[in-house]
Write a protein that holds these residues in place. Structure first.
Motif, PDB file in Angstrom:
ATOM      1  N   VAL A  50       0.885  -1.174   0.000  1.00  0.00           N
ATOM      2  CA  VAL A  50       0.000   0.000   0.000  1.00  0.00           C
ATOM      3  C   VAL A  50       0.915   1.212   0.000  1.00  0.00           C
ATOM      4  N   SER A  51       1.000   1.873  -1.139  1.00  0.00           N
ATOM      5  CA  SER A  51       1.943   2.979  -1.292  1.00  0.00           C
ATOM      6  C   SER A  51       1.614   4.123  -0.341  1.00  0.00           C
ATOM      7  N   GLY A  52       2.612   4.989  -0.123  1.00  0.00           N
ATOM      8  CA  GLY A  52       2.474   6.077   0.846  1.00  0.00           C
ATOM      9  C   GLY A  52       1.289   6.983   0.561  1.00  0.00           C
ATOM     10  N   GLN A  53       0.529   7.264   1.584  1.00  0.00           N
ATOM     11  CA  GLN A  53      -0.592   8.196   1.484  1.00  0.00           C
ATOM     12  C   GLN A  53      -0.484   9.214   2.615  1.00  0.00           C
ATOM     13  N   GLU A  54      -0.879  10.443   2.328  1.00  0.00           N
ATOM     14  CA  GLU A  54      -0.772  11.506   3.319  1.00  0.00           C
ATOM     15  C   GLU A  54      -1.975  11.455   4.257  1.00  0.00           C
ATOM     16  N   LEU A  55      -1.671  11.385   5.555  1.00  0.00           N
ATOM     17  CA  LEU A  55      -2.711  11.250   6.571  1.00  0.00           C
ATOM     18  C   LEU A  55      -2.488  12.292   7.654  1.00  0.00           C
ATOM     19  N   LEU A  56      -3.561  12.642   8.361  1.00  0.00           N
ATOM     20  CA  LEU A  56      -3.502  13.631   9.433  1.00  0.00           C
ATOM     21  C   LEU A  56      -3.516  12.938  10.792  1.00  0.00           C
ATOM     22  N   THR A  57      -2.603  13.361  11.656  1.00  0.00           N
ATOM     23  CA  THR A  57      -2.590  12.860  13.027  1.00  0.00           C
ATOM     24  C   THR A  57      -3.658  13.589  13.839  1.00  0.00           C
ATOM     25  N   SER A  58      -3.807  13.186  15.101  1.00  0.00           N
ATOM     26  CA  SER A  58      -4.832  13.817  15.942  1.00  0.00           C
ATOM     27  C   SER A  58      -4.516  15.276  16.240  1.00  0.00           C
ATOM     28  N   ASP A  59      -3.216  15.668  16.136  1.00  0.00           N
ATOM     29  CA  ASP A  59      -2.858  17.080  16.331  1.00  0.00           C
ATOM     30  C   ASP A  59      -2.657  17.800  15.000  1.00  0.00           C
ATOM     31  N   SER A  60      -3.292  17.275  13.929  1.00  0.00           N
ATOM     32  CA  SER A  60      -3.364  17.932  12.620  1.00  0.00           C
ATOM     33  C   SER A  60      -2.007  18.095  11.939  1.00  0.00           C
ATOM     34  N   VAL A  61      -1.132  17.125  12.083  1.00  0.00           N
ATOM     35  CA  VAL A  61       0.150  17.120  11.380  1.00  0.00           C
ATOM     36  C   VAL A  61       0.076  16.070  10.272  1.00  0.00           C
ATOM     37  N   THR A  62       0.530  16.428   9.075  1.00  0.00           N
ATOM     38  CA  THR A  62       0.472  15.518   7.940  1.00  0.00           C
ATOM     39  C   THR A  62       1.690  14.594   7.923  1.00  0.00           C
ATOM     40  N   VAL A  63       1.430  13.300   7.842  1.00  0.00           N
ATOM     41  CA  VAL A  63       2.505  12.307   7.709  1.00  0.00           C
ATOM     42  C   VAL A  63       2.180  11.416   6.512  1.00  0.00           C
ATOM     43  N   ARG A  64       3.199  10.805   5.996  1.00  0.00           N
ATOM     44  CA  ARG A  64       3.030   9.912   4.845  1.00  0.00           C
ATOM     45  C   ARG A  64       3.380   8.495   5.285  1.00  0.00           C
ATOM     46  N   VAL A  65       2.438   7.554   5.113  1.00  0.00           N
ATOM     47  CA  VAL A  65       2.602   6.194   5.616  1.00  0.00           C
ATOM     48  C   VAL A  65       2.368   5.192   4.491  1.00  0.00           C
ATOM     49  N   SER A  66       3.240   4.199   4.404  1.00  0.00           N
ATOM     50  CA  SER A  66       3.047   3.091   3.467  1.00  0.00           C
ATOM     51  C   SER A  66       3.013   1.781   4.252  1.00  0.00           C
ATOM     52  N   LEU A  67       2.329   0.784   3.695  1.00  0.00           N
ATOM     53  CA  LEU A  67       2.108  -0.485   4.389  1.00  0.00           C
ATOM     54  C   LEU A  67       2.566  -1.661   3.537  1.00  0.00           C
ATOM     55  N   LEU A  68       2.812  -2.771   4.230  1.00  0.00           N
ATOM     56  CA  LEU A  68       3.080  -4.043   3.570  1.00  0.00           C
ATOM     57  C   LEU A  68       2.131  -5.075   4.173  1.00  0.00           C
ATOM     58  N   VAL A  69       1.191  -5.551   3.347  1.00  0.00           N
ATOM     59  CA  VAL A  69       0.155  -6.478   3.804  1.00  0.00           C
ATOM     60  C   VAL A  69       0.483  -7.889   3.302  1.00  0.00           C
ATOM     61  N   THR A  70       0.513  -8.838   4.238  1.00  0.00           N
ATOM     62  CA  THR A  70       0.705 -10.247   3.877  1.00  0.00           C
ATOM     63  C   THR A  70      -0.633 -10.962   4.018  1.00  0.00           C
ATOM     64  N   TRP A  71      -1.039 -11.676   2.980  1.00  0.00           N
ATOM     65  CA  TRP A  71      -2.361 -12.301   2.986  1.00  0.00           C
ATOM     66  C   TRP A  71      -2.342 -13.571   2.138  1.00  0.00           C
ATOM     67  N   ARG A  72      -3.444 -14.327   2.249  1.00  0.00           N
ATOM     68  CA  ARG A  72      -3.609 -15.517   1.416  1.00  0.00           C
ATOM     69  C   ARG A  72      -5.101 -15.767   1.219  1.00  0.00           C
ATOM     70  N   VAL A  73      -5.404 -16.598   0.251  1.00  0.00           N
ATOM     71  CA  VAL A  73      -6.788 -16.981  -0.007  1.00  0.00           C
ATOM     72  C   VAL A  73      -7.166 -18.089   0.964  1.00  0.00           C
ATOM     73  N   ALA A  74      -8.208 -17.855   1.743  1.00  0.00           N
ATOM     74  CA  ALA A  74      -8.680 -18.860   2.693  1.00  0.00           C
ATOM     75  C   ALA A  74      -9.858 -19.650   2.142  1.00  0.00           C
ATOM     76  N   ASP A  75     -10.704 -18.991   1.361  1.00  0.00           N
ATOM     77  CA  ASP A  75     -11.886 -19.639   0.784  1.00  0.00           C
ATOM     78  C   ASP A  75     -11.892 -19.333  -0.713  1.00  0.00           C
ATOM     79  N   PRO A  76     -11.462 -20.253  -1.561  1.00  0.00           N
ATOM     80  CA  PRO A  76     -11.367 -19.971  -2.998  1.00  0.00           C
ATOM     81  C   PRO A  76     -12.714 -19.670  -3.647  1.00  0.00           C
ATOM     82  N   VAL A  77     -13.774 -20.281  -3.152  1.00  0.00           N
ATOM     83  CA  VAL A  77     -15.095 -20.031  -3.742  1.00  0.00           C
ATOM     84  C   VAL A  77     -15.514 -18.593  -3.489  1.00  0.00           C
ATOM     85  N   ALA A  78     -15.417 -18.139  -2.252  1.00  0.00           N
ATOM     86  CA  ALA A  78     -15.776 -16.759  -1.930  1.00  0.00           C
ATOM     87  C   ALA A  78     -14.846 -15.776  -2.628  1.00  0.00           C
ATOM     88  N   PHE A  79     -13.561 -16.119  -2.734  1.00  0.00           N
ATOM     89  CA  PHE A  79     -12.597 -15.225  -3.359  1.00  0.00           C
ATOM     90  C   PHE A  79     -12.948 -14.972  -4.824  1.00  0.00           C
TER      91      PHE A  79
END
Length: 234
Positions: A50-79
């Protein structure tokens, strides 16, 4: 009849006339080619950035945060059958989860403990994609970036703090040295014999001269380097 081989890390969905029929487990399977459609799903772990996106903290300061999500398919039919773009749904869910986490903390809290951002992200992301057949294994904060001016201000603050600590340690060392000298001077004043012993020790240095006198009220006289050492010891 046709044959298909399903690998150990796969599941193959068999559709007849457009309707789901069954899941083919790993192994070799025979099926009727006419009126049959196969859809293979990879069940191995995957990562989503999840590439960096600009977000506001509770004291109204802008920070840029990126994420790395690890996942897998648990139910192929629903997927396959629930969403047209399940990975996009996962991406959006992670974005919303990190936005809420950043909004609940101040900038100082994030700087003091960056790991707190990842707390609860797995659960928050999983709730928003419930029913899509996806298992969220982990959500890690990849980068936490500050605006340029704020980053410079934080760096200057840290440098000033470290310089203050260094000056404090230097002052403590100087105070300890002064206390040691004061104690030595007091001992020599109370016990003149110590000064004579110190003069004898200093005389052992090359080039030193000690002048002895029979006058008990006079201390041994040192010349050259020995005199300087005696003065420093006092």
């Amino acid at each position: 009849m046709a044959e298909v081989t399903v690998m150990d890390w796969q599941r193959t969905l068999l559709f007849v006339d457009g309707r789901f029929s069954r899941v083919l487990e790993p192994g070799r399977h025979r099926y009727r080619r006419r009126r049959t459609t196969l859809h293979t799903v990879d069940m191995r772990r995957r990562t989503l950035v999840v590439s960096g996106q600009e977000l506001l903290t509770s004291d109204s300061v802008t920070v840029r945060v990126s994420l790395l999500v690890t996942w897998r398919v648990a139910d192929p039919v629903a997927f396959v059958t629930t969403s047209a773009h399940p990975e996009q749904n996962l991406h959006a869910a992670a974005q919303l989860a990190i936005r809420d986490a950043v909004a609940a903390a101040t900038l100082q809290e994030l700087l003091d403990d960056r790991s707190r951002l990842a707390t609860g992200l797995v659960e928050a992301t999983a709730r928003q994609i419930d029913g899509l057949g996806i298992e969220v294994i982990s959500v890690a904060v990849r980068d936490l970036m500050l605006p340029g001016e704020l980053r410079r201000a934080v760096t200057e603050t840290m440098l000033a703090r470290e310089k203050g600590r260094a000056e404090l340690e230097r002052a403590r060392a100087e105070a300890a040295a002064l206390r040691t000298l004061a104690n030595a001077a007091r001992l020599m004043e109370e016990h003149p014999t110590l000064l004579r012993l110190r003069a004898i020790q200093a005389a052992e240095a090359p080039g030193s001269t000690v002048v002895l006198t029979t006058d008990p009220d006079r201390q041994p006289s040192l010349s050259g380097s020995a005199e300087g050492q005696a003065k420093r010891a006092k």
